[in-house]
Structures are given as structure tokens and as C-alpha cells.
Design a protein around this motif. Structure first.
Motif, mmCIF file in Angstrom:
data_model
loop_
_atom_site.group_PDB
_atom_site.id
_atom_site.type_symbol
_atom_site.label_atom_id
_atom_site.label_comp_id
_atom_site.label_asym_id
_atom_site.label_seq_id
_atom_site.Cartn_x
_atom_site.Cartn_y
_atom_site.Cartn_z
ATOM 1 N N ALA A 1 0.832 -1.214 0.000
ATOM 2 C CA ALA A 1 0.000 0.000 0.000
ATOM 3 C C ALA A 1 0.862 1.258 0.000
ATOM 4 O O ALA A 1 0.601 2.206 -0.756
ATOM 5 C CB ALA A 1 -0.939 -0.013 1.211
ATOM 6 N N LYS B 1 2.498 2.048 -3.323
ATOM 7 C CA LYS B 1 1.584 2.611 -4.325
ATOM 8 C C LYS B 1 1.220 4.066 -4.031
ATOM 9 O O LYS B 1 0.814 4.806 -4.919
ATOM 10 C CB LYS B 1 0.285 1.777 -4.348
ATOM 11 C CG LYS B 1 0.313 0.619 -5.338
ATOM 12 C CD LYS B 1 -1.088 0.041 -5.534
ATOM 13 C CE LYS B 1 -1.288 -1.209 -4.709
ATOM 14 N NZ LYS B 1 -2.641 -1.795 -4.827
ATOM 15 N N ASP C 1 -5.558 -10.281 -2.202
ATOM 16 C CA ASP C 1 -5.112 -8.920 -2.410
ATOM 17 C C ASP C 1 -6.170 -7.978 -1.830
ATOM 18 O O ASP C 1 -7.357 -8.143 -2.082
ATOM 19 C CB ASP C 1 -4.927 -8.657 -3.908
ATOM 20 C CG ASP C 1 -3.922 -7.539 -4.146
ATOM 21 O OD1 ASP C 1 -3.110 -7.269 -3.242
ATOM 22 O OD2 ASP C 1 -3.958 -6.931 -5.224
ATOM 23 N N ASP D 1 -7.783 -4.184 -1.208
ATOM 24 C CA ASP D 1 -7.832 -2.791 -1.648
ATOM 25 C C ASP D 1 -7.765 -1.919 -0.399
ATOM 26 O O ASP D 1 -8.766 -1.705 0.277
ATOM 27 C CB ASP D 1 -9.137 -2.539 -2.420
ATOM 28 C CG ASP D 1 -9.268 -1.077 -2.820
ATOM 29 O OD1 ASP D 1 -8.299 -0.310 -2.645
ATOM 30 O OD2 ASP D 1 -10.349 -0.701 -3.306
ATOM 31 N N LYS E 1 -7.612 1.108 0.091
ATOM 32 C CA LYS E 1 -8.454 2.315 0.091
ATOM 33 C C LYS E 1 -9.744 2.073 0.893
ATOM 34 O O LYS E 1 -10.330 2.991 1.453
ATOM 35 C CB LYS E 1 -8.819 2.697 -1.358
ATOM 36 C CG LYS E 1 -7.685 3.372 -2.101
ATOM 37 C CD LYS E 1 -7.653 4.870 -1.803
ATOM 38 C CE LYS E 1 -6.354 5.522 -2.260
ATOM 39 N NZ LYS E 1 -5.954 6.657 -1.420
ATOM 40 N N GLN E 2 -10.185 0.794 0.910
ATOM 41 C CA GLN E 2 -11.446 0.448 1.576
ATOM 42 C C GLN E 2 -11.240 0.002 3.026
ATOM 43 O O GLN E 2 -12.210 -0.280 3.720
ATOM 44 C CB GLN E 2 -12.158 -0.668 0.802
ATOM 45 C CG GLN E 2 -12.468 -0.319 -0.646
ATOM 46 C CD GLN E 2 -13.232 0.991 -0.771
ATOM 47 O OE1 GLN E 2 -14.119 1.272 0.027
ATOM 48 N NE2 GLN E 2 -12.868 1.810 -1.748
ATOM 49 N N SER F 1 -5.707 4.996 2.645
ATOM 50 C CA SER F 1 -7.096 4.603 2.902
ATOM 51 C C SER F 1 -8.043 5.788 2.800
ATOM 52 O O SER F 1 -7.696 6.915 3.147
ATOM 53 C CB SER F 1 -7.215 4.003 4.305
ATOM 54 O OG SER F 1 -8.577 3.868 4.667
#
Lengths: 253, 253
Positions: free
Chosen positions: A19, A22, A116, A118, A120-121, A145
Motif C-alpha cells: 500500500a 503505491k 489482495d 484494496d 483504500k477500503q 485509505s
């Protein structure tokens, strides 16, 4: 740009490394671990060390190690003027033993090697001793996030307890339900849509509003019939959760 | 073309009416109910009656009424040479009291008024006294669902029991988890991604394989800390499910 060093090489560390790599505005500059991690974990641009003396300079030092190890491991870190955070749901911030500023960065999710995530969630709950550190953690959490919450240690302990109910205990009920099917040559897949819909409804409605079934409607005949099929822990769990539902809706067994 | 009459006007009846109306090869010719249902339920092309004497001719008569009413209501139906099915998970086929052939058509899902259900994804468990009726039910179930299972009454009772664990009891654990959050000013939404991921993992993996948490790793310190925060039913449930998890993985409290 916020610079970060991650200490730990487990599942959570792996997901955090991915994370932060990215994220814009975050520079993951080093990973510490006792043993060399999978190549996947540490890409060419990140330096890796297994020696605490080689720790580089960073804004945030993030522990992603087991709960039991946090207190003792943190006491070995000499980081005056820096920010040291742990990532645990159940450990209070003050259990960090270091001369660094203290904080918490708790992602509320279950992480496995394969899946994997996400990020962001994933809700991230942050806490810090000092206001300027809280501002820093807010920026760092916000970089990976969309769901950042300021939660103090007392609340976080309760949140972790709630998570045990809706994750570990729910999973154990799934196991029991699946076992009942397997023991009776019933394909487990028959339960999948109901299982998914139960989760979906809890999120779009309120679990109290959508409850159904024999306990909710006080259907003693079905409850008695079910209890005849059960024994051991399963029977105790059936009785206790039936009682709990009936207490919720004001009925008695 | 299979002709069907539905007896009942509740949630399940409404969803069945919608599904049969959409299905090719199925003609829903009548709905019976004690009181006139919502206009939505009975469209212009379906005749509605509240008088059993006016029941028309059909291949399948489907009861979508409460479990308690099935035995007595079915005894009033004079349908020699026809097929009468109920839609209940917990009632045995032979509890139908009618001169019709007997069968079961059990959709394994929780239905509410608001939520639109994609019936193609709903598992339908069928059973029939006579082979030719089973063939008929297979065709009827296959017209609305992609997941049809032949399940006898003994299995269905176990399946319904399993469904109570993964639906009603899981929902009660959601309620307890949410209550803990609400009582501590923690936004319940923090739990949503974890709740959804727990359900997703159960379906793509095996719940036994993915269990985590303090009970699984026998983390007595966290367990003791959690128990100090609990009382009443919640404390009992925490203890019992922790014990159940530890029994599963061969550890003792």
C-alpha cells in the motif's frame, strides 16, 4: 513526503508495504525483519535490514509484529524525536516502551497472504500522544485509505472486542454450519447465498431489524427439534444464542 | 408449460410470484390468500382468490405460508392427482395432509420486502413422494434457479439447522458487535469491511483454514482483557465460542 520504516515481515507488513509503495506522498525507505523476507515483499528500491543498528532516518517507524512482542521489542528502539506506532487492535498506545513519540495505526481488516486487499477500503484507526503526530498519522493513513478514524486506546480495545464477535466468532459459526452439512452429505454451497445475504443485510440495514428464524418468532417446536439434533458445544451455542436473541426481542425460552 | 398456483401472500410468495412471472415454461395461473394482497403482488394477468372453492386446475400447488399453518391448512385441500408442495426448511414432507401427491420446494435464502432477489442464484432444494413429481419439480425449480438440489426431509432438517447458525446466529453476533461500538461512540461502519471479508473468505476458502484471533492463537492475555469488558449473555457467548474455537484447534482454556 512522509518517510516510513516498517518493522516486521508478516501478512500485515506485506500488505502495508504494497500500500505504501503505491501511495503518493509516502516514501517507504526501509523494512526491518529478523529474517530475510520473500523477494516479493522487498522490491529493489527498498532497503532491508535485520540489524536494528542499521535503521535509517524516517518520520514514522511502524511496528507490524505480533501483539506479544510489541512491549519488549519497542524498548530496544532508540528513536528520540521520532514517531513510533504499532498496528494492533488490542494493545494500548502506552504499552509502547520507547523514547520516541507514541502512536497507533490500526487497520481493521483480516489479512491473508493470498487475498489482495484494496487498502483504500480498509478503515484505519489512528491515535497519537502528541497533536502534531496525530496530524502526521492522519496524512499517512489518508494516503493509503479513504476511511481514517481517530480512536483512542480505550475505544480501540472495545472495537477489537467487537471485531472478535463479527469476525472470529462468526467464522466459527460458519464452521459449525458447514460441518452440519458435511456430516449429512449436503453440499455446503447451498449455504453460500444465504451467508452472503446475511452479511449484505447487516451492512445495508441494522441486524436488529432484519433478524428472522425460530428464536426470533419463538417457534418452540422447531427449537426443540433442532436441539434434539445437537450435542456438546454446538448444543450449548444453539441454546445460548437462541436465549440471546429472545432476550433481545423480549421473549423467554 | 408447467402451471402453478401459489397459496400465500407473504414475502416468499411475493418473490416466487415475481420469479415465476419472469420464467419461461411456467404459467402462474392463480394466487390464493386470506386477504387481498398488494396490487404489486398480483398483476392483471393473475387471478386472485380468497376462497378455496375457487381454486383452479394446475400442475403444482405451492404453499408459501407459515410453518405452523402447513399441516392444518393442507388438510383442507382436496387435490387428488395433483402435486402439493410446501416451501419450508423445517417441516417434513409427510407433514402435508392432503390427498394430493406431496413434495417440497425450499428456497434457501432470507427474503425481505425491500430487497430484490436474483432467484437464479437462490439454491432450491426439492423433494417429492413420486418420481414423476420429482421430475416436474426439477423442471419447475430449474425454470427460476440455476442451483437445484434434491434433498430429503431428514437432510433438509439438518440444512435448516445449519442455516440457523450461519444466518440467525451470525446476525445476532453482528448485533452484539455493533452494540459494543455504539456504546463506545465508535462508528459501526469501521466493522463493515471486516464483516464482508469474513463472509467472502468463508465462501472462497474453508472457515477452518482462515480462523484467526485470540482464541485461535490461545492469547490468554487478550481473552482475559476482553472478558473484563463483558457481562451477561455477551460474556457467556464470548466464553463459549472461545472454548469452541479452542476445541476445534486442540487447545484448552
Amino acid at each position: 513526503m512522509i518517510s516510513v520504516i516498517i518493522l516486521g515481515t508478516g501478512n500485515l507488513a506485506a500488505h502495508l508495504i504494497r500500500a505504501f509503495n503505491k501511495a503518493e506522498n509516502v516514501e517507504l525507505i526501509q523494512v526491518y525483519g529478523r529474517k530475510v523476507p520473500d523477494n516479493e515483499l522487498v522490491s529493489g528500491t527498498i532497503s532491508y535490514t535485520s540489524d536494528l543498528k542499521d535503521l535509517q532516518d524516517a518520520d514514522v517507524y511502524m511496528l507490524a509484529i505480533s501483539d506479544d512482542a510489541i512491549a519488549e521489542f519497542s524498548s530496544k528502539l532508540d528513536l528520540p524525536g521520532k514517531l513510533l506506532v504499532h498496528t494492533s487492535g488490542s494493545i494500548a498506545m502506552h504499552e509502547l516502551r520507547s523514547n520516541a513519540g507514541k502512536g497507533v495505526f490500526y487497520p481493521v481488516q483480516t489479512f491473508s497472504k493470498e487475498a489482495d486487499v484494496d487498502f483504500k477500503q480498509v478503515p484505519v484507526c489512528i491515535e497519537a500522544e502528541h497533536n502534531e503526530d496525530l496530524t502526521l498519522l492522519k496524512a499517512l493513513a489518508g494516503a493509503i485509505s479513504d476511511h481514517v478514524f481517530i480512536i483512542n486506546s480505550r475505544q480501540r480495545k472495545k472495537l477489537h472486542l467487537a471485531a472478535v464477535f463479527i469476525n472470529n466468532f462468526v467464522n466459527q459459526l460458519y464452521k459449525i454450519g458447514f460441518d452440519i452439512c458435511k456430516a449429512n452429505a449436503i453440499p455446503v454451497e447451498i449455504l453460500y447465498p444465504l451467508l452472503k445475504e446475511t452479511a449484505r443485510k447487516a451492512v445495508i440495514s441494522d441486524p436488529v431489524e432484519v433478524q428472522t428464524g425460530p428464536a426470533r418468532r419463538n417457534d418452540r417446536k422447531t427449537i426443540t427439534g433442532h436441539l434434539e439434533l445437537l450435542s456438546g458445544d454446538e448444543e450449548k451455542i444453539y441454546k445460548l444464542l437462541t436465549q440471546s436473541i429472545q432476550n433481545t426481542y423480549g421473549k423467554k425460552l
